[in-house]
Scaffold this motif. Structure first.
Motif, mmCIF file in Angstrom:
data_model
loop_
_atom_site.group_PDB
_atom_site.id
_atom_site.type_symbol
_atom_site.label_atom_id
_atom_site.label_comp_id
_atom_site.label_asym_id
_atom_site.label_seq_id
_atom_site.Cartn_x
_atom_site.Cartn_y
_atom_site.Cartn_z
ATOM 1 N N HIS A 174 0.854 -1.189 0.000
ATOM 2 C CA HIS A 174 0.000 0.000 0.000
ATOM 3 C C HIS A 174 0.886 1.233 0.000
ATOM 4 N N PHE A 175 0.525 2.224 -0.819
ATOM 5 C CA PHE A 175 1.138 3.552 -0.704
ATOM 6 C C PHE A 175 0.027 4.476 -0.236
ATOM 7 N N GLY A 176 -0.076 4.690 1.046
ATOM 8 C CA GLY A 176 -1.202 5.474 1.547
ATOM 9 C C GLY A 176 -2.495 4.780 1.160
ATOM 10 N N GLU A 177 -3.319 5.476 0.382
ATOM 11 C CA GLU A 177 -4.600 4.920 -0.033
ATOM 12 C C GLU A 177 -4.441 3.922 -1.182
ATOM 13 N N THR A 178 -3.396 4.129 -1.991
ATOM 14 C CA THR A 178 -3.223 3.311 -3.189
ATOM 15 C C THR A 178 -2.800 1.885 -2.844
ATOM 16 N N VAL A 179 -3.474 0.940 -3.460
ATOM 17 C CA VAL A 179 -3.049 -0.449 -3.316
ATOM 18 C C VAL A 179 -2.268 -0.802 -4.575
ATOM 19 N N ALA A 180 -0.967 -0.833 -4.465
ATOM 20 C CA ALA A 180 -0.138 -1.087 -5.643
ATOM 21 C C ALA A 180 -0.073 -2.581 -5.942
ATOM 22 N N LEU A 181 -0.010 -3.391 -4.897
ATOM 23 C CA LEU A 181 0.012 -4.838 -5.064
ATOM 24 C C LEU A 181 -0.999 -5.450 -4.115
ATOM 25 N N GLY B 232 1.702 -5.523 -18.079
ATOM 26 C CA GLY B 232 0.475 -4.923 -17.569
ATOM 27 C C GLY B 232 0.430 -3.452 -17.883
ATOM 28 N N PRO B 233 -0.727 -2.853 -17.763
ATOM 29 C CA PRO B 233 -0.851 -1.427 -18.066
ATOM 30 C C PRO B 233 -0.124 -0.577 -17.034
ATOM 31 N N SER B 234 0.022 0.680 -17.335
ATOM 32 C CA SER B 234 0.717 1.595 -16.445
ATOM 33 C C SER B 234 0.043 1.636 -15.078
ATOM 34 N N GLY B 235 0.855 1.587 -14.044
ATOM 35 C CA GLY B 235 0.320 1.714 -12.690
ATOM 36 C C GLY B 235 -0.228 0.424 -12.105
ATOM 37 N N CYS B 236 0.014 -0.716 -12.760
ATOM 38 C CA CYS B 236 -0.565 -1.966 -12.261
ATOM 39 C C CYS B 236 0.321 -2.607 -11.201
ATOM 40 N N GLY B 237 1.488 -2.029 -10.934
ATOM 41 C CA GLY B 237 2.323 -2.537 -9.854
ATOM 42 C C GLY B 237 3.547 -3.324 -10.296
ATOM 43 N N LYS B 238 3.918 -3.217 -11.569
ATOM 44 C CA LYS B 238 5.080 -3.962 -12.066
ATOM 45 C C LYS B 238 6.364 -3.491 -11.399
ATOM 46 N N SER B 239 6.593 -2.191 -11.460
ATOM 47 C CA SER B 239 7.821 -1.666 -10.862
ATOM 48 C C SER B 239 7.854 -1.923 -9.371
ATOM 49 N N THR B 240 6.710 -1.802 -8.738
ATOM 50 C CA THR B 240 6.661 -2.031 -7.296
ATOM 51 C C THR B 240 7.128 -3.442 -6.958
ATOM 52 N N THR B 241 6.651 -4.423 -7.722
ATOM 53 C CA THR B 241 7.087 -5.803 -7.484
ATOM 54 C C THR B 241 8.598 -5.914 -7.643
ATOM 55 N N THR C 156 7.622 -4.953 -18.616
ATOM 56 C CA THR C 156 7.301 -4.110 -19.770
ATOM 57 C C THR C 156 5.804 -3.867 -19.810
ATOM 58 N N HIS C 157 5.406 -2.800 -20.491
ATOM 59 C CA HIS C 157 3.972 -2.650 -20.733
ATOM 60 C C HIS C 157 3.696 -2.855 -22.217
ATOM 61 N N ASP C 158 4.722 -3.335 -22.936
ATOM 62 C CA ASP C 158 4.610 -3.541 -24.373
ATOM 63 C C ASP C 158 4.360 -5.021 -24.634
HETATM 64 N N1 ATP Z 1 6.597 5.804 -3.936
HETATM 65 C C1 ATP Z 1 5.282 5.791 -4.212
HETATM 66 N N2 ATP Z 1 4.429 6.559 -3.505
HETATM 67 C C2 ATP Z 1 3.107 6.536 -3.747
HETATM 68 N N3 ATP Z 1 2.518 5.779 -4.689
HETATM 69 C C3 ATP Z 1 3.306 4.995 -5.425
HETATM 70 C C4 ATP Z 1 4.722 4.960 -5.230
HETATM 71 N N4 ATP Z 1 5.252 4.080 -6.112
HETATM 72 C C5 ATP Z 1 4.220 3.607 -6.830
HETATM 73 N N5 ATP Z 1 3.041 4.142 -6.419
HETATM 74 C C6 ATP Z 1 1.708 3.827 -6.938
HETATM 75 O O1 ATP Z 1 1.570 2.432 -6.984
HETATM 76 C C7 ATP Z 1 0.938 2.002 -8.175
HETATM 77 C C8 ATP Z 1 1.815 1.012 -8.916
HETATM 78 O O2 ATP Z 1 2.969 1.676 -9.355
HETATM 79 P P1 ATP Z 1 4.099 0.983 -10.215
HETATM 80 O O3 ATP Z 1 5.226 1.956 -10.336
HETATM 81 O O4 ATP Z 1 4.426 -0.335 -9.653
HETATM 82 O O5 ATP Z 1 3.394 0.823 -11.619
HETATM 83 P P2 ATP Z 1 3.958 0.187 -12.960
HETATM 84 O O6 ATP Z 1 3.165 -1.026 -13.235
HETATM 85 O O7 ATP Z 1 5.429 0.047 -12.895
HETATM 86 O O8 ATP Z 1 3.557 1.293 -14.027
HETATM 87 P P3 ATP Z 1 4.406 1.885 -15.255
HETATM 88 O O9 ATP Z 1 4.174 0.967 -16.409
HETATM 89 O O10 ATP Z 1 3.747 3.203 -15.476
HETATM 90 O O11 ATP Z 1 5.822 1.989 -14.825
HETATM 91 C C9 ATP Z 1 0.636 3.256 -8.952
HETATM 92 O O12 ATP Z 1 -0.705 3.600 -8.741
HETATM 93 C C10 ATP Z 1 1.555 4.287 -8.369
HETATM 94 O O13 ATP Z 1 0.977 5.564 -8.434
#
Ligand code: ATP
Ligand code: MG
Lengths: 267, 361
Positions: free
Chosen positions: B16-23, B40-49, B195-197
């Motif tokens: 969780h990032f505050g309210e956002t559920v990234a994973l 996955g599409p942008s913001g789906c949590g790939k980078s977070t993982t 990737t998102h491609d």
């Molecule tokens: N440091 C952070 N603080 C707050 N929210 C974050 C943070 N990092 C990521 N998020 C939120 O978590 C969610 C997932 O982010 P993430 O970077 O994993 O997406 P992604 O799949 O890599 O997208 P992209 O293809 O755009 O890189 C998004 O809604 C993003 O706004």
């Protein structure tokens, strides 16, 4: 631009005039000072009938003047070292971090640069006496260092804010702990900023009169000595000393400018 | 997936990032030597993982097991994992060789050994003549390779790549994709690629994990995902497809019979079997539709009229209005010659059961 060539040209000539007027305004006094240092007469003013190096040889032969130069340089170097250490440390602590009271900490850090010199000098004097610190080199170095820290903090923080976070993460990823990361990645990145801030601190300290005057002991710094000499009237020796100081500071400034520019180009 | 000891085991990862559920409760195994792509599409949590795997982020819940050891709370420098950053993050004040040696020095290797290893990896990536250059003196593709060399040098168990090709132009990108794949094969390393491609994912991966809103949508080989998408999201996200919405009419063995505006169609049943009368969506890839002048002997056949053609070079995209079904358009790819022959006469469109995947929404 080509639509209004007349207007544009008029503008340009006007701006050029202002610029050159400004340059004259800045440099004429300096040029006068330098010229008078070479004039073969105690009387300051035109015409100059013959030239001499007498005042310079006199100044360089005078051990008191030389030691004052050395004293001022030592104070500048010491206070700069302290400000750089403390300032960089504070900048690293403050940049990119969120904690309660960060704004207050930042404000307090900048305060010494904002307090008028005379007020901070008097305050330092009182404080030093209260702490039992004798007036002299230590007190001056301390006052200069405190005064200069904010400039270091600002310059280093500005540079630090442009360091991509991924650089730090990449270093950690490759096995560097936070300390090694700081020494091998962050610090090299900060070098141009630290160098620029150092030059600035050196010049600020070398140039300072008020704090050095209030906190000095029996040994004067260069500005204080010149002030003392002035009391017995303007003299060619003062011009000679001031010219040497001018050349020295200008040389350091120019070298630093070139050095930072080269470094920026390399990266 | 059934590997008794996978290299990486991700258990119930939630962030969780505050309210956002990234994973959201992500569970996943990665086998040794696999080229896994997170798509996955942008913001789906790939980078977070990826950042949690690298140690740059702590999960809110869940664990990461690497090589049998729980590394969830280990700092990045302690993990046998290296990352290729999206912006490459090359150290600007170090030469290429110094960049590559950085990780080796920190492993406590001797000077001679560092030199040998960094030379080896540089020549492996055809960078041997660039060792003394600074990153700024390199092209985008070269920088990308240096970033890869630097991450591979310390011999990590797992290599993380966060959209490493994003900064390259289309042509170079294709080339680097092939290169990356071949490097992975030759080093037998486990690559976790983000990737998102979708095209990139299909080209490079042994296995693709499709992520949506912090959850796994589908996990399988590129072929499985492409031809047997499990959900509407996957079908639409990967490649182009025709989506046909209708109702379940019944079941025949492993097939589902559906009613699509009065037409009877047969497709592969999804996991879990929908009941008769329930709404259902089927996906048919554009290149799976065949053109016939007579009704073909195929399980699925509809009659229609070509109402649009788009020339795409080697092939042609056709738009077909289906007879007796209002607003139903099918899109199909055919080779350019066939496409040119088709006129405005009615045509029959046929496809196999295998080509039609039934989707749960
Ligand atoms: N440091 C952070 N603080 C707050 N929210 C974050 C943070 N990092 C990521 N998020 C939120 O978590 C969610 C997932 O982010 P993430 O970077 O994993 O997406 P992604 O799949 O890599 O997208 P992209 O293809 O755009 O890189 C998004 O809604 C993003 O706004
Ligand atoms: Mg991302």
């Amino acid at each position: 631009m080509n639509d209004r060539p007349e207007l544009f040209r008029g503008n340009r000539i006007f701006l050029a005039c202002i610029y050159w007027a400004f340059v004259l305004y800045v440099f004429v006094p300096l040029i006068l000072m330098v010229l008078m240092g070479f004039k073969d007469s105690r009387f300051i003013g035109f015409p100059i009938r013959s030239w001499t190096l007498e005042w310079y040889t006199g100044v360089f032969a005078d051990t008191e003047v030389l030691s004052t130069f050395g004293y001022s340089i030592a104070i500048a170097v010491l206070s700069t070292l302290i400000s750089i250490l403390v300032g960089t440390w504070i900048a690293v602590l403050l940049e990119g971090r969120k904690f309660a009271g960060r704004g207050l900490t930042f404000g307090l850090t900048l305060l010494p640069a904002l307090v008028p010199g005379i007020i901070s000098a008097i305050a330092f004097r009182i404080y030093a006496r209260w702490l039992g610190i004798e007036p002299g080199m230590g007190a001056i170095v301390w006052a200069h260092a405190v005064h200069n820290v904010p400039f270091v903090v600002l310059v280093v923080m500005a540079r630090l804010s442009t360091l991509p976070k991924s650089q730090i993460e990449a270093a950690r990823d490759l096995g560097a702990d936070p300390l090694i990361t700081f020494l091998r990645i962050t610090l090299p990145y900060l070098v141009p900023a630290i160098l620029g801030a150092s030059i600035f601190c050196l010049l600020l300290s070398f140039d300072d009169f008020v704090r050095s005057f209030f906190l000095g002991g029996y040994e004067p710094t260069l500005p204080v000595m010149i002030f003392a000499m002035l009391r017995s009237g303007m003299s060619p020796e003062i011009n000679a000393i001031a010219t040497v100081a001018l050349v020295l500071t200008a040389a350091i400034g120019l070298w630093a400018e070139r050095f930072t520019r080269r470094m920026n180009k390399e990266r | 997936m059934t590997d008794p000891e996978p290299l990486v085991r991700i258990e119930g990862l939630t962030k969780h990032f505050g309210e956002t559920v990234a994973l959201d409760d992500l569970t996943l195994d990665i086998a040794r030597g696999e080229f896994v792509t997170f798509l996955g599409p942008s913001g789906c949590g790939k980078s977070t993982t990826l950042r949690i795997l690298g140690g740059f982020e702590r999960p809110t819940r869940g664990r990461v097991i690497l090589d049998g050891a729980d590394v969830t709370n280990q700092p990045p420098e302690k993990r046998q994992v290296n990352m290729v950053f999206q912006d490459y993050a090359l150290f600007p004040h170090m030469t290429v060789a110094q960049n590559v040696s950085f990780g080796l020095e920190l492993k406590g290797m001797g000077k001679a050994e560092i030199k040998r290893r960094s030379d080896e990896i540089l020549s492996f990536l055809e960078l041997e003549s660039y060792g003394s250059r600074y990153p700024i003196q390199l092209s985008g593709g070269q920088r990308q390779r240096v970033a890869l060399a630097r991450a591979l040098a310390p011999d990590p168990a797992l290599l993380l790549l966060d959209e490493p090709l994003g900064a390259l132009d289309a042509k170079l990108r294709g080339q680097v994709q092939q290169e990356l794949k071949s490097i992975q094969r030759r080093t037998h390393k486990t690559f976790f690629f983000v990737t998102h491609d979708q095209e990139e994912a299909l080209t490079m991966s042994d296995r693709i994990v499709v992520l949506n809103h912090g959850r796994v949508e589908q996990d399988g080989t590129p072929e499985e995902l492409y031809f047997r998408p499990a959900s509407r999201f996957v079908a639409e996200f990967i490649g182009e497809t025709n989506l046909l919405s209708g109702r379940v009419r019944g079941k025949e063995d492993d097939k589902i019979v559906m009613d699509w505006h009065g037409q009877t169609l047969r497709g592969l049943a999804p996991q879990g079997s929908p009941d008769q009368g329930e709404p259902i969506t089927a996906s048919v890839r554009l290149e799976k539709l065949q053109f016939h002048s007579e009704r073909p002997e195929m399980p699925n056949a509809v009659r229609g009229r070509v109402v649009g053609k788009t020339f795409l070079g080697s092939r042609m995209a056709m738009e077909i209005a289906v007879d007796d079904v209002e607003d139903a358009m099918l899109r199909a790819y055919v080779d350019a010659e066939t496409g040119a022959r088709v006129g405005s006469d009615p045509v029959w469109i046929g496809w196999d059961v295998d080509s039609m995947a039934m989707l749960t929404d």
